[in-house]
Design a protein around this motif. Structure first.
Motif, PDB file in Angstrom:
ATOM      1  N   HIS A   1       0.846  -1.188   0.000  1.00  0.00           N
ATOM      2  CA  HIS A   1       0.000   0.000   0.000  1.00  0.00           C
ATOM      3  C   HIS A   1       0.887   1.245   0.000  1.00  0.00           C
ATOM      4  CE1 HIS A   1      -3.167  -2.726   1.605  1.00  0.00           C
ATOM      5  NE2 HIS A   1      -2.166  -3.192   2.335  1.00  0.00           N
ATOM      6  N   LEU A   2       0.343   2.335  -0.514  1.00  0.00           N
ATOM      7  CA  LEU A   2       0.947   3.655  -0.335  1.00  0.00           C
ATOM      8  C   LEU A   2       0.153   4.377   0.731  1.00  0.00           C
ATOM      9  CD1 LEU A   2       2.827   6.040  -1.148  1.00  0.00           C
ATOM     10  CD2 LEU A   2       1.054   6.670  -2.831  1.00  0.00           C
ATOM     11  N   LEU A   3       0.843   4.977   1.701  1.00  0.00           N
ATOM     12  CA  LEU A   3       0.190   5.761   2.745  1.00  0.00           C
ATOM     13  C   LEU A   3       0.446   7.239   2.522  1.00  0.00           C
ATOM     14  CD1 LEU A   3      -1.207   6.150   5.536  1.00  0.00           C
ATOM     15  CD2 LEU A   3       1.095   6.007   6.538  1.00  0.00           C
ATOM     16  N   LEU A   4      -0.645   8.014   2.481  1.00  0.00           N
ATOM     17  CA  LEU A   4      -0.572   9.468   2.490  1.00  0.00           C
ATOM     18  C   LEU A   4      -1.324   9.934   3.734  1.00  0.00           C
ATOM     19  CD1 LEU A   4      -1.392  10.345  -1.245  1.00  0.00           C
ATOM     20  CD2 LEU A   4       0.869  10.158  -0.178  1.00  0.00           C
ATOM     21  N   ALA A   5      -0.601  10.496   4.706  1.00  0.00           N
ATOM     22  CA  ALA A   5      -1.226  11.021   5.917  1.00  0.00           C
ATOM     23  C   ALA A   5      -1.578  12.480   5.681  1.00  0.00           C
ATOM     24  CB  ALA A   5      -0.283  10.882   7.108  1.00  0.00           C
ATOM     25  N   LEU A   6      -2.817  12.831   5.933  1.00  0.00           N
ATOM     26  CA  LEU A   6      -3.312  14.173   5.653  1.00  0.00           C
ATOM     27  C   LEU A   6      -3.375  15.015   6.916  1.00  0.00           C
ATOM     28  CD1 LEU A   6      -6.164  13.175   3.181  1.00  0.00           C
ATOM     29  CD2 LEU A   6      -3.856  13.953   2.621  1.00  0.00           C
ATOM     30  N   SER A   7      -3.331  16.314   6.728  1.00  0.00           N
ATOM     31  CA  SER A   7      -3.227  17.231   7.867  1.00  0.00           C
ATOM     32  C   SER A   7      -4.570  17.624   8.459  1.00  0.00           C
ATOM     33  CB  SER A   7      -2.483  18.502   7.437  1.00  0.00           C
ATOM     34  OG  SER A   7      -3.167  19.136   6.357  1.00  0.00           O
TER      35      SER A   7
END
Length: 277
Positions: A159-165
């Motif tokens: 998986h690719l993880l993008l943590a958002l603000s």
């Protein structure tokens, strides 16, 4: 064989929501082409197929568009189905590339299940992949949470993880399915995970599953296990447990719990409830 499919929503929220999965249990696994056709006909994001093998079960997972090496919500559904058939217990599962377990039990009308994931790993995501993913969803670098750098995460699937603000950024998630599928196939990704940390132990996530022909999953146990492993690698103040709310923006609120120790790369225990459909 389609009539033999059990339909179970995994990681439901007190009898509502959850992610529907198909479960087929038989004496021997059908041919791969047959399983793929059944999964397309069922139409859920995943269908698990299980047959006895040795002291446990041989399991394969199919989405409407592809075979998947590991699927958490379908494993939870399988654990619930096995518990209904054989009583409460822990069941050994042999996947294509890993050996795991799932526990299942029934408390009155409620089904509970917990899986022990494959080993976890994470690494920083290449800048080009991050840029492509941000463009896919219409985000910019300013939408990212600097405490959790973008990463390639794994717990039986990539998986690719993008943590958002912000929660608002998470709510904006949208993309073109065909473009998402092309990006995931080009980089060997099963899903892209978008996450927002409400606090150190509570996360809200959305999961794009274009590789399997599904725009979004309301609950993703494999990605939650991978997220937990990433947080451990990062030295996050996880306290040995995180809780994940997923599917809320789809109107299918789901609750997932992950318990894990401090051993880098160790498996993660992912648990939740399930309901028959």
């Amino acid at each position: 064989m389609l009539q033999e499919i059990e339909r179970i929503a995994a990681f439901d929220d007190h009898g509502q929501g959850g992610n529907p999965a198909g479960v087929w249990i038989g004496a021997a696994l059908p041919p791969a082409a047959t399983m793929a056709a059944i999964a397309r006909d069922v139409g859920f994001s995943e269908t698990a197929f299980a047959a006895p093998e040795g002291e446990g079960w041989r399991v394969r997972y199919f989405s409407p568009a592809s075979e998947v090496p590991f699927c958490g919500h379908a494993t939870i559904a399988l654990g619930a189905a096995l518990a209904r058939r054989y009583g409460a217990g822990r069941f050994a599962l042999t996947l294509n590339a890993a050996a795991i377990t799932v526990e299942g039990r029934q408390d009155g009308a409620r089904l509970q299940a917990a899986l022990q994931s494959p080993p976890t790993q994470s690494r920083p995501a290449p800048a080009a992949l991050v840029d492509a993913a941000l463009a896919l969803f219409g985000y910019g670098r300013a939408d990212l949470d600097p405490r959790m750098p973008p990463a390639c995460i794994h717990a039986g699937a990539d998986h690719l993880l993008l943590a958002l603000s912000s929660r608002a950024a998470l709510a904006r998630m949208d993309y073109v399915l065909a473009a998402g599928r092309a990006l995931m196939q080009a980089h060997g990704l099963v899903t892209i995970v978008l996450a927002w940390a409400e606090h150190d132990q509570l996360f809200h996530t959305r999961n794009a599953f274009a590789s399997g022909g599904v725009l979004e999953d309301p609950a993703t146990g494999a990605a939650t296990a991978a997220l937990a492993g990433y947080l451990r690698d990062l030295g996050w103040s996880h306290g040995g447990r995180i809780e994940v709310v997923q599917g809320e923006d789809m109107g299918m609120r789901s609750l997932i719990t992950a318990d894990f120790g401090n051993d880098i790369g160790g498996p993660v225990r992912v648990s939740g409830s399930a309901r028959m459909l």
